[in-house]
Scaffold this active site. Structure first.
Site, mmCIF file in Angstrom:
data_model
loop_
_atom_site.group_PDB
_atom_site.id
_atom_site.type_symbol
_atom_site.label_atom_id
_atom_site.label_comp_id
_atom_site.label_asym_id
_atom_site.label_seq_id
_atom_site.Cartn_x
_atom_site.Cartn_y
_atom_site.Cartn_z
ATOM 1 N N ASP A 78 0.865 -1.327 0.047
ATOM 2 C CA ASP A 78 0.016 -0.052 -0.076
ATOM 3 C C ASP A 78 0.820 1.233 0.109
ATOM 4 O OD1 ASP A 78 -2.332 -1.665 0.082
ATOM 5 O OD2 ASP A 78 -2.181 -1.753 2.314
ATOM 6 N N GLU A 79 1.860 1.354 -0.764
ATOM 7 C CA GLU A 79 2.931 2.576 -0.683
ATOM 8 C C GLU A 79 2.447 3.537 -1.843
ATOM 9 O OE1 GLU A 79 3.923 -0.932 -1.276
ATOM 10 O OE2 GLU A 79 5.368 -1.300 0.317
ATOM 11 N N LYS A 85 1.452 2.299 -5.156
ATOM 12 C CA LYS A 85 2.078 1.762 -6.356
ATOM 13 C C LYS A 85 1.083 2.174 -7.478
ATOM 14 C CE LYS A 85 2.172 -2.425 -4.514
ATOM 15 N NZ LYS A 85 1.931 -2.008 -3.027
ATOM 16 N N ARG A 112 -9.769 -2.923 6.090
ATOM 17 C CA ARG A 112 -9.226 -3.107 7.532
ATOM 18 C C ARG A 112 -8.709 -1.816 7.823
ATOM 19 N NH1 ARG A 112 -6.019 -8.724 7.478
ATOM 20 N NH2 ARG A 112 -5.600 -8.029 5.528
ATOM 21 N N GLY A 116 -0.277 14.192 -2.730
ATOM 22 C CA GLY A 116 -1.631 13.837 -2.808
ATOM 23 C C GLY A 116 -1.975 12.591 -3.932
HETATM 24 P P1 GDP Z 1 -1.162 0.337 -3.527
HETATM 25 O O1 GDP Z 1 -1.548 -0.941 -2.866
HETATM 26 O O2 GDP Z 1 0.440 0.535 -3.099
HETATM 27 O O3 GDP Z 1 -1.241 0.648 -4.798
HETATM 28 O O4 GDP Z 1 -1.573 1.376 -2.609
HETATM 29 P P2 GDP Z 1 -3.211 1.713 -2.282
HETATM 30 O O5 GDP Z 1 -3.985 2.297 -3.394
HETATM 31 O O6 GDP Z 1 -3.605 0.553 -1.464
HETATM 32 O O7 GDP Z 1 -3.155 2.848 -0.879
HETATM 33 C C1 GDP Z 1 -2.748 4.140 -1.212
HETATM 34 C C2 GDP Z 1 -3.914 5.231 -1.058
HETATM 35 O O8 GDP Z 1 -3.212 6.592 -0.871
HETATM 36 C C3 GDP Z 1 -4.626 5.109 -2.248
HETATM 37 O O9 GDP Z 1 -5.922 5.479 -1.486
HETATM 38 C C4 GDP Z 1 -4.094 6.313 -3.221
HETATM 39 O O10 GDP Z 1 -5.294 7.142 -3.704
HETATM 40 C C5 GDP Z 1 -3.750 7.270 -2.102
HETATM 41 N N1 GDP Z 1 -2.621 8.017 -2.432
HETATM 42 C C6 GDP Z 1 -1.626 8.047 -3.598
HETATM 43 N N2 GDP Z 1 -0.645 8.907 -3.220
HETATM 44 C C7 GDP Z 1 -0.944 9.877 -2.373
HETATM 45 C C8 GDP Z 1 -0.531 10.809 -1.533
HETATM 46 O O11 GDP Z 1 0.793 11.160 -2.045
HETATM 47 N N3 GDP Z 1 -1.071 11.561 -0.649
HETATM 48 C C9 GDP Z 1 -2.293 11.047 -0.265
HETATM 49 N N4 GDP Z 1 -2.870 11.648 0.855
HETATM 50 N N5 GDP Z 1 -2.883 10.161 -0.527
HETATM 51 C C10 GDP Z 1 -2.303 9.126 -1.781
HETATM 52 P P1 IMO Z 2 -1.025 -4.182 -2.327
HETATM 53 O O1 IMO Z 2 -0.365 -4.535 -3.680
HETATM 54 C C1 IMO Z 2 -0.822 -4.550 2.157
HETATM 55 C C2 IMO Z 2 -0.729 -8.661 3.622
HETATM 56 C C3 IMO Z 2 -2.167 -9.348 4.339
HETATM 57 C C4 IMO Z 2 -1.609 -10.403 5.276
HETATM 58 C C5 IMO Z 2 -0.312 -10.869 4.355
HETATM 59 C C6 IMO Z 2 -0.621 -11.999 3.918
HETATM 60 O O2 IMO Z 2 -2.385 -3.449 -2.189
HETATM 61 O O3 IMO Z 2 0.094 -3.429 -1.700
HETATM 62 P P2 IMO Z 2 -2.342 -12.870 1.832
HETATM 63 O O4 IMO Z 2 -3.638 -12.425 1.640
HETATM 64 O O5 IMO Z 2 -1.413 -12.277 0.688
HETATM 65 O O6 IMO Z 2 -1.824 -14.384 2.154
HETATM 66 O O7 IMO Z 2 -1.886 -12.092 3.157
HETATM 67 O O8 IMO Z 2 -0.142 -9.881 3.603
HETATM 68 N N1 IMO Z 2 -1.086 -8.280 2.385
HETATM 69 C C7 IMO Z 2 -1.079 -7.070 1.817
HETATM 70 N N2 IMO Z 2 -0.835 -6.111 2.709
HETATM 71 N N3 IMO Z 2 -1.141 -4.638 0.675
HETATM 72 C C8 IMO Z 2 -1.128 -5.702 -0.190
HETATM 73 O O9 IMO Z 2 -1.113 -5.484 -1.566
HETATM 74 C C9 IMO Z 2 -1.124 -6.975 0.569
HETATM 75 N N4 IMO Z 2 -1.513 -8.042 -0.001
HETATM 76 C C10 IMO Z 2 -1.310 -8.935 1.109
HETATM 77 O O10 IMO Z 2 -2.774 -8.382 5.002
HETATM 78 O O11 IMO Z 2 -0.926 -9.559 6.468
HETATM 79 MG MG MG Z 3 -2.956 -1.444 -1.725
#
Ligand code: GDP
Ligand code: IMO
Ligand code: MG
Length: 436
Positions: free
Chosen positions: A8-9, A11, A301, A413
């Site tokens: 969830d960085e 990406k 979550r 953002g």
């Molecule tokens: P991913 O799994 O690495 O693609 O990340 P996620 O989509 O799960 O979570 C990132 C969240 O942060 C998303 O809701 C994005 O829309 C949001 N987001 C992305 N870049 C930024 C940022 O620079 N600032 C803020 N406030 N939110 C961001």
């Molecule tokens: P993105 O690509 C954050 C975590 C789960 C759990 C562990 C194992 O959005 O960054 P799994 O269902 O893969 O067997 O779960 O890994 N996990 C993630 N956490 N972002 C993800 O994907 C994740 N995919 C799995 O919460 O701790």
């Molecule tokens: Mg994610």
């Protein structure tokens, strides 16, 4: 492009941004456990299997052999994109080598998760990921996307069910497992009809593409600390989510990879169980969670939040052979008066900058923290490095120094335009998003 923390960085945002100028975007590991968010104006796309490059017309999006596919979920993604006017025909291709997450994998993931508790609970996304990858490696009970569209699919399901059903029923809580071969075959027959046009040998396409010098972007899922071999085992996912997984999952040899971009948040989060040295279980953690809307894209979550961990990111930066960082969500920290960074670990009285190889040692870590002043102003409108307050610049510089790598992008953002390229950035990487 790989995540360097626990997922969830942001990406999804970055891949969408970097797709400009690319010809092919490839997802190569993980499955529907991933949730990648792309925001374009009022539209919010949440992608689980489909590469985040799909929103750009004219770009080919491949789902490579290392991904595990849940047919129902990917069809929902396809429908949702098409409903928003994004045409997929000829632009989305799914590897016939990719394995399928079957209903028994989903049940097993749930049963095992329910049977474990406390410090032992991985807290998976319940998407059947672990059981599916295990069956892939075990071979006997595996079904690939190519099998789904073959005439002997029904026989294969019947044969596997003979073993799987009694196994599931013998597990704690599994006595009522309700799976019927006929129903599964009928359901998957529907999936096969719809998925058939997308299924092909993506490896053949990619091997031609690299030899023809085409521009390809690889989209990592999860984060490097969730890597099955190099992460915080057993609190990891079941694929190689660090940089080492790109070649294995896609079939493209390491010699073709020219630039590796490591994506990090300006702080840390983790979803599910496992040690998290810089976790903040106090009001500061709550403020970060609220400001960053840190709730899972896939499961909803609440994400555990903590300070930036430079020991962990330095480790994953080196592991992934990262050339440059992309520092995301810097704006979230605007709510804090002071911000800490973990510069080293103290383990049993010894200070180190080495990331431990086992979860028990990681649990004993006391983070050595350095505290910097916050900036306390809204930075979501910043367009250049100079627009950032001095304290924010100092914070970024300190992270770069500790991790040992410059930032090519800074995100303030969720929108595409809320992205800054510092002048010190690697010119090749910064140029990747020049058109934005
Ligand atoms: P991913 O799994 O690495 O693609 O990340 P996620 O989509 O799960 O979570 C990132 C969240 O942060 C998303 O809701 C994005 O829309 C949001 N987001 C992305 N870049 C930024 C940022 O620079 N600032 C803020 N406030 N939110 C961001
Ligand atoms: P993105 O690509 C954050 C975590 C789960 C759990 C562990 C194992 O959005 O960054 P799994 O269902 O893969 O067997 O779960 O890994 N996990 C993630 N956490 N972002 C993800 O994907 C994740 N995919 C799995 O919460 O701790
Ligand atoms: Mg994610």
């Amino acid at each position: 492009m790989i995540g360097l923390q626990w997922g969830d960085e942001a990406k999804g945002k970055l891949v969408d941004l970097l797709t400009v100028g690319q010809e092919i975007v490839v997802r190569y590991q993980g499955g529907a456990n991933a949730g990648h968010t792309v925001v374009v104006g009022n539209e919010v796309y949440k992608l689980h299997h489909i590469p985040s490059g799909i929103i750009h017309e004219g770009v080919l999006n491949l789902v490579a052999p290392g991904v595990v596919i849940h047919p129902e979920t990917i069809l929902r993604e396809i429908d949702s994109l098409e409903a928003r006017g994004i045409r997929l025909d000829g632009r989305l291709k799914l590897s016939d080598r990719a394995h399928i997450v079957m209903p028994w994998h989903m049940i097993e993931d749930q049963l095992w998760n329910a049977a474990t508790s406390g410090d032992r609970n991985i807290g998976t996304t319940l998407r059947g990921i672990g059981p599916c990858y295990r069956d892939k490696v075990g071979r006997s009970f595996a079904i690939r996307l190519g099998d789904l569209v073959r005439p002997d699919f029904a026989d294969r399901v019947a044969q596997i069910m003979e073993f799987k059903l009694p196994m599931l029923k013998s597990l704690p809580g599994g006595q009522d497992a309700d799976l019927q071969t006929e129903r599964i075959v009928q359901e998957f027959d529907g999936y096969a009809k719809r998925l058939r046009p997308f299924v092909c040998d993506t490896t053949a396409i990619l091997l031609d593409a690299v030899e023809d010098g085409r521009k390809i972007l690889f989209e990592g899922a999860q984060g490097s600390l969730l890597d099955i071999d190099h992460g915080t085992f057993p609190f990891v996912t079941s694929s190689n989510s660090s940089g080492v997984g790109i070649s294995a999952g896609s079939g493209v040899a390491a010699r073709w990879l020219t630039r590796v971009l490591g994506v990090v948040k300006a702080y840390s989060t983790r979803v599910g169980g496992g040690p998290f040295p810089t976790e903040l279980t106090n009001e500061t953690g709550n403020r970060i969670r609220t400001a960053g809307n840190e709730f899972g894209t896939t499961t909803g979550r609440p994400r555990r939040c903590g300070w930036f961990d430079a020991v962990a990111v330095r480790y994953t930066r080196r592991l992934g052979g990262v050339h440059a960082l992309s520092l995301m969500m810097l704006d979230v920290l605007s709510v804090l008066p002071e911000i800490s960074i973990c510069t080293a670990y103290e383990i049993d009285g010894v200070v180190t900058n080495q990331f431990p190889s086992d979860a028990d040692t990681l649990r004993r870590v006391r983070p050595v923290l350095e505290t910097l002043p916050g900036w306390n102003v809204d930075i979501t409108g910043a367009k250049s490095w100079e627009d950032l307050p001095e304290q924010a610049q100092a914070y970024v510089r300190r992270i770069e120094e500790l991790v040992g790598c410059k930032a090519a992008y800074i995100s303030v953002g969720p929108e595409r335009y809320q992205t800054i390229t510092p002048e010190t950035a690697d010119a090749t990487l910064a140029g990747m998003a020049a058109a934005v």
